[in-house]
Design a protein around this motif. Structure first.
Motif, mmCIF file in Angstrom:
data_model
loop_
_atom_site.group_PDB
_atom_site.id
_atom_site.type_symbol
_atom_site.label_atom_id
_atom_site.label_comp_id
_atom_site.label_asym_id
_atom_site.label_seq_id
_atom_site.Cartn_x
_atom_site.Cartn_y
_atom_site.Cartn_z
ATOM 1 N N ASP A 96 5.630 16.207 -47.807
ATOM 2 C CA ASP A 96 6.244 15.423 -48.876
ATOM 3 C C ASP A 96 7.489 14.656 -48.450
ATOM 4 O O ASP A 96 8.159 14.043 -49.274
ATOM 5 C CB ASP A 96 6.535 16.297 -50.085
ATOM 6 N N VAL B 26 -8.281 9.954 -50.081
ATOM 7 C CA VAL B 26 -7.915 11.063 -50.960
ATOM 8 C C VAL B 26 -9.199 11.818 -51.274
ATOM 9 O O VAL B 26 -10.058 11.308 -52.004
ATOM 10 C CB VAL B 26 -7.233 10.558 -52.259
ATOM 11 N N LYS C 204 -1.964 15.770 -47.180
ATOM 12 C CA LYS C 204 -2.232 17.046 -47.858
ATOM 13 C C LYS C 204 -3.469 17.673 -47.247
ATOM 14 O O LYS C 204 -4.416 16.974 -46.895
ATOM 15 C CB LYS C 204 -2.448 16.826 -49.365
ATOM 16 N N SER D 289 -5.724 14.542 -47.958
ATOM 17 C CA SER D 289 -5.421 13.122 -47.998
ATOM 18 C C SER D 289 -4.836 12.720 -46.663
ATOM 19 O O SER D 289 -4.082 13.490 -46.047
ATOM 20 C CB SER D 289 -4.437 12.812 -49.128
ATOM 21 N N ILE E 169 -6.888 17.525 -55.746
ATOM 22 C CA ILE E 169 -6.791 16.830 -54.458
ATOM 23 C C ILE E 169 -6.760 17.878 -53.361
ATOM 24 O O ILE E 169 -5.876 18.737 -53.317
ATOM 25 C CB ILE E 169 -5.539 15.933 -54.392
ATOM 26 N N ILE F 101 1.432 20.287 -48.121
ATOM 27 C CA ILE F 101 1.714 18.906 -48.520
ATOM 28 C C ILE F 101 2.916 18.437 -47.712
ATOM 29 O O ILE F 101 3.976 19.070 -47.735
ATOM 30 C CB ILE F 101 2.020 18.790 -50.029
ATOM 31 N N TYR G 92 0.200 14.538 -55.809
ATOM 32 C CA TYR G 92 -0.340 15.392 -54.755
ATOM 33 C C TYR G 92 -0.292 16.884 -55.110
ATOM 34 O O TYR G 92 -1.019 17.677 -54.511
ATOM 35 C CB TYR G 92 0.339 15.128 -53.416
#
Length: 165
Positions: A54, A156, A41, A73, A70, A52, A65
């Motif tokens: 995913d 993170v 992310k 990451s 956040i 993101i 997420y």
């Protein structure tokens, strides 16, 4: 807010994923070895855009997420003998941040650790599945993998003022 359940779920998910890593773009002298990474992310600093990745996520991990607390990451691999020289992490995200480090695979807790140079906490031992919150932007730190196997971590980065339970 980031909960203990979130952190446990992230650990259990990430420790079993074979992330398609590539060589991290690092500044000369930052590390003595190549660091492989896979970013998950990114909330870009100069944009309102958040990306993101995913593809490898379960619904639960996607839910975690999607939390706006956040900011960034990534998964990283520090190969045997890796030394990260003293540094502070740069101000590259949309907000000031702190890092939650989730150790996924720690081959030897006596040989895989980080040192805080300018604060009293000193040596931090990584233990698999035990998250640690670190102020990597404001404090000088260094990291080591003196073992003979790779060290794997999930980073993170969250807003600096976010509560972590």
């Amino acid at each position: 807010m980031i909960t203990q359940r979130d952190l446990t779920d992230l650990y259990e998910w990430a420790r079993d994923i074979d992330f398609p890593t590539k060589k991290a773009p690092t500044i000369d002298g930052y590390s003595n070895k190549v660091i492989d990474y896979y970013w998950i992310k990114h909330a870009q600093k100069l944009s309102t855009k958040t990306i993101i990745r995913d593809k490898l996520m379960t619904d639960r991990i996607r839910e975690i997420y999607n939390n706006d607390d956040i900011l960034f990451s990534n998964y990283v691999t520090f190969y045997p003998g890796t030394i990260l020289k003293p540094h502070k992490d740069p101000d590259i995200l949309r907000y000031l941040y702190k890092r939650i480090q989730i150790p996924l695979k720690v081959p030897d807790i006596d040989k895989c650790y980080m040192n805080w140079i300018d604060i009293n906490e000193g040596k931090v031992i990584w233990e698999e599945g035990v998250p640690q919150v670190c102020d990597v932007m404001n404090n000088l730190h260094e990291a080591f993998n003196y073992s003979n196997k790779p060290l794997e971590l999930l980073f993170v980065d969250v807003k600096f003022d976010v509560e972590i339970k």
